[in-house]
Design a protein around this motif. Structure first.
Motif, PDB file in Angstrom:
ATOM      1  N   ILE A 130       0.831  -1.198   0.000  1.00  9.05           N
ATOM      2  CA  ILE A 130       0.000   0.000   0.000  1.00  9.05           C
ATOM      3  C   ILE A 130       0.869   1.254   0.000  1.00  9.05           C
ATOM      4  CG2 ILE A 130      -2.009  -1.083   1.066  1.00  9.05           C
ATOM      5  CD1 ILE A 130      -1.125   0.079   3.756  1.00  9.05           C
ATOM      6  N   THR A 132       1.613   4.855   1.213  1.00 14.16           N
ATOM      7  CA  THR A 132       1.270   5.561   2.450  1.00 14.16           C
ATOM      8  C   THR A 132       1.876   6.952   2.453  1.00 14.16           C
ATOM      9  OG1 THR A 132       3.207   4.726   3.677  1.00 14.16           O
ATOM     10  CG2 THR A 132       1.176   3.404   3.773  1.00 14.16           C
ATOM     11  N   PHE A 171      -3.020   5.283   4.818  1.00 18.77           N
ATOM     12  CA  PHE A 171      -3.214   4.712   3.483  1.00 18.77           C
ATOM     13  C   PHE A 171      -3.522   5.812   2.484  1.00 18.77           C
ATOM     14  CE2 PHE A 171      -6.421   2.232   0.740  1.00 18.77           C
ATOM     15  CZ  PHE A 171      -5.435   1.804  -0.139  1.00 18.77           C
ATOM     16  N   LEU A 175      -2.882   0.757  -4.148  1.00 23.19           N
ATOM     17  CA  LEU A 175      -2.278  -0.491  -3.695  1.00 23.19           C
ATOM     18  C   LEU A 175      -1.909  -1.355  -4.884  1.00 23.19           C
ATOM     19  CD1 LEU A 175      -4.484  -3.321  -3.378  1.00 23.19           C
ATOM     20  CD2 LEU A 175      -5.727  -1.324  -2.590  1.00 23.19           C
TER      21      LEU A 175
END
Length: 238
Positions: A130, A132, A171, A175
């Motif tokens: 993911i 971030t 997040f 992804l």
């Protein structure tokens, strides 16, 4: 490579701006947000893209067509009822069985180097990686170890759940996942990656984080729409 851009939301927090217009079709310097998203994906080798639709689907289809204007092949997945971020991918799971694929929220404008994301994902043998960024008090909290392995993922945590959690990583709405992730998406009802999928990947020790480099904005308010337009005009994203 394959990707999915999630465009089935209503964008209610934008008020009158999205009353008749899907959020990804809001204009930034004369071009829809989705235009920037698709061109950015194309620049980084994602040329087979699925876009899910719900509200005013014809506006997106009419503008984007078959994707050739962006240098990609576009496929559309219409949802009579919104399926959530993971449910949307589940609906077209067979499309993504052949190898790693990217999922991006349709209101996320970024200039991140997706090639670096792909390289980090492959090097770690991740099941999912993911993107971030850092932001205190966001809807998500990502607790990351020294090797960028995600140790905890909290989605919309309560104040009690936040207590004692020392992380400002969150997040970013992008992804990269392996096809095995598809088997972790529950088969019924609307499902979301943060709530319904990431906990299982964390439990398996195979969810990794990748820090944002460059510009990123989630366009979920009139103020952020204005900030994104300023970023486009300043050349931070294009």
């Amino acid at each position: 490579m394959k990707a999915m851009v999630l465009c089935a939301g209503f964008g209610t927090r934008l008020g009158a701006l999205t009353r008749e217009t899907p959020k990804p079709m809001l204009l930034l310097a004369g071009r829809p947000v989705l235009d920037y998203v698709l061109r950015h994906l194309a620049r980084h080798g994602f040329d087979d893209i699925v876009v899910n639709l719900h509200f005013r689907p014809e506006m997106i289809r009419d503008y984007c067509g078959d994707g050739s204007r962006f240098g990609v092949k576009l496929t559309y997945s219409y949802e009579a009822e919104p399926l959530g971020t993971a449910g949307a991918v589940r609906a077209v799971a067979d499309h993504f069985r052949g190898g790693p694929f990217l999922v991006q929220y349709g209101d996320v404008l970024t200039a991140h180097d997706l090639g670096a994301l792909r390289a980090a994902h492959a090097a770690r043998g991740a099941l999912a990686t993911i993107l971030t960024h850092r932001r205190a008090g966001s809807n998500s909290v990502v607790v990351v170890g020294a090797d960028e392995r995600v140790e905890r993922f909290l989605e919309r945590p309560t104040e009690e759940e936040r207590r004692g959690v020392d992380s400002d990583r969150v997040f970013s709405g992008v992804l990269l996942a392996e096809p095995d992730v598809l088997d972790l998406i529950p088969l019924t009802g609307p499902r979301d990656f943060p709530r319904d999928v990431f906990p299982a990947v964390v439990g398996a020790g195979r969810l990794y984080a990748h820090p944002l480099n460059g510009y990123r904005c989630a366009i979920d308010s009139p103020e952020r729409l204005a900030a994104a337009e300023a970023a486009v005009r300043d050349g931070l994203v294009g």
